[in-house]
Design a protein around this motif. Structure first.
Motif, PDB file in Angstrom:
ATOM      1  N   GLN A  80      65.301  71.157  37.959  1.00 52.73           N
ATOM      2  CA  GLN A  80      65.777  69.936  38.649  1.00 52.73           C
ATOM      3  C   GLN A  80      64.970  68.638  38.171  1.00 52.73           C
ATOM      4  O   GLN A  80      65.460  67.281  38.598  1.00 52.73           O
ATOM      5  CB  GLN A  80      65.889  70.415  40.227  1.00 52.73           C
ATOM      6  N   ARG A  81      63.948  68.958  37.957  1.00 55.38           N
ATOM      7  CA  ARG A  81      63.387  67.580  37.396  1.00 55.38           C
ATOM      8  C   ARG A  81      63.467  66.468  36.676  1.00 55.38           C
ATOM      9  O   ARG A  81      63.751  65.605  35.988  1.00 55.38           O
ATOM     10  CB  ARG A  81      61.534  67.869  37.042  1.00 55.38           C
ATOM     11  N   HIS A  82      63.818  67.737  35.329  1.00 58.72           N
ATOM     12  CA  HIS A  82      65.564  67.368  33.867  1.00 58.72           C
ATOM     13  C   HIS A  82      66.218  66.952  34.338  1.00 58.72           C
ATOM     14  O   HIS A  82      66.222  65.559  34.340  1.00 58.72           O
ATOM     15  CB  HIS A  82      65.324  68.751  33.440  1.00 58.72           C
ATOM     16  N   GLU A  84      66.620  64.052  37.460  1.00 58.85           N
ATOM     17  CA  GLU A  84      66.269  63.361  38.066  1.00 58.85           C
ATOM     18  C   GLU A  84      65.622  62.561  36.385  1.00 58.85           C
ATOM     19  O   GLU A  84      66.162  61.407  36.197  1.00 58.85           O
ATOM     20  CB  GLU A  84      64.547  63.545  38.726  1.00 58.85           C
ATOM     21  N   TYR A  85      65.392  62.815  35.298  1.00 65.18           N
ATOM     22  CA  TYR A  85      65.115  62.099  33.956  1.00 65.18           C
ATOM     23  C   TYR A  85      66.176  62.111  33.093  1.00 65.18           C
ATOM     24  O   TYR A  85      66.124  60.967  32.269  1.00 65.18           O
ATOM     25  CB  TYR A  85      64.264  62.798  33.150  1.00 65.18           C
TER      26      TYR A  85
END
Length: 135
Positions: A80-82, A84-85
């Motif tokens: 999920q962070r990826h 966002e990136y």
């Protein structure tokens, strides 16, 4: 993933750990060569630090292969962070190709067909879980 594949990945990773700085540089060099479109995702990154994070993450995943259910929440959160990136599902294919290429270069003759198959299984399992977590 069979117990033999897990053992092959774990034992081969022990040979990568001492050369982790060089392996990370090889990985990102190859990734940016075969998928230049992902390079902007790292525009603000300190690549030495990024490489250290990558090697640490792979090491943690390798150490936990026989209890994947325990690391899946962390894998899902990372996926999920990826997003966002700016990482897209199609970005996982060149990452896997760069990883296998790096392992082949780093391990030499020790990167046997069975070892390559084991790493491919591990990567596709984890990447598949990461992609599914973002859909």
């Amino acid at each position: 993933m069979t117990p033999q594949q897990i053992e092959l990945v774990k034992s081969s990773w022990k040979s990568v750990e001492p050369i982790s700085v060089a392996a990370a540089a090889l990985f990102y060099g190859r990734l940016f060569e075969i998928a230049p479109e992902v390079k902007p995702l790292f525009a603000k990154a300190d690549m030495k630090e990024q490489g250290a994070k990558l090697m640490k993450m792979i090491g943690m995943a390798v150490a936990s292969l026989d209890r994947l259910d325990e690391i899946m929440p962390a894998v899902t959160a990372m996926a999920q962070r990826h997003v966002e990136y700016g990482v897209k599902p199609e970005d996982y294919q060149p990452v896997g190709a760069a990883l296998l290429w790096t392992l082949e270069k780093g391990l030499g003759d020790a990167f046997t067909p069975d070892t390559k198959e084991a790493w491919t299984t591990v990567y596709t399992t984890l990447a598949g879980a990461m992609i599914a977590a973002t859909e």
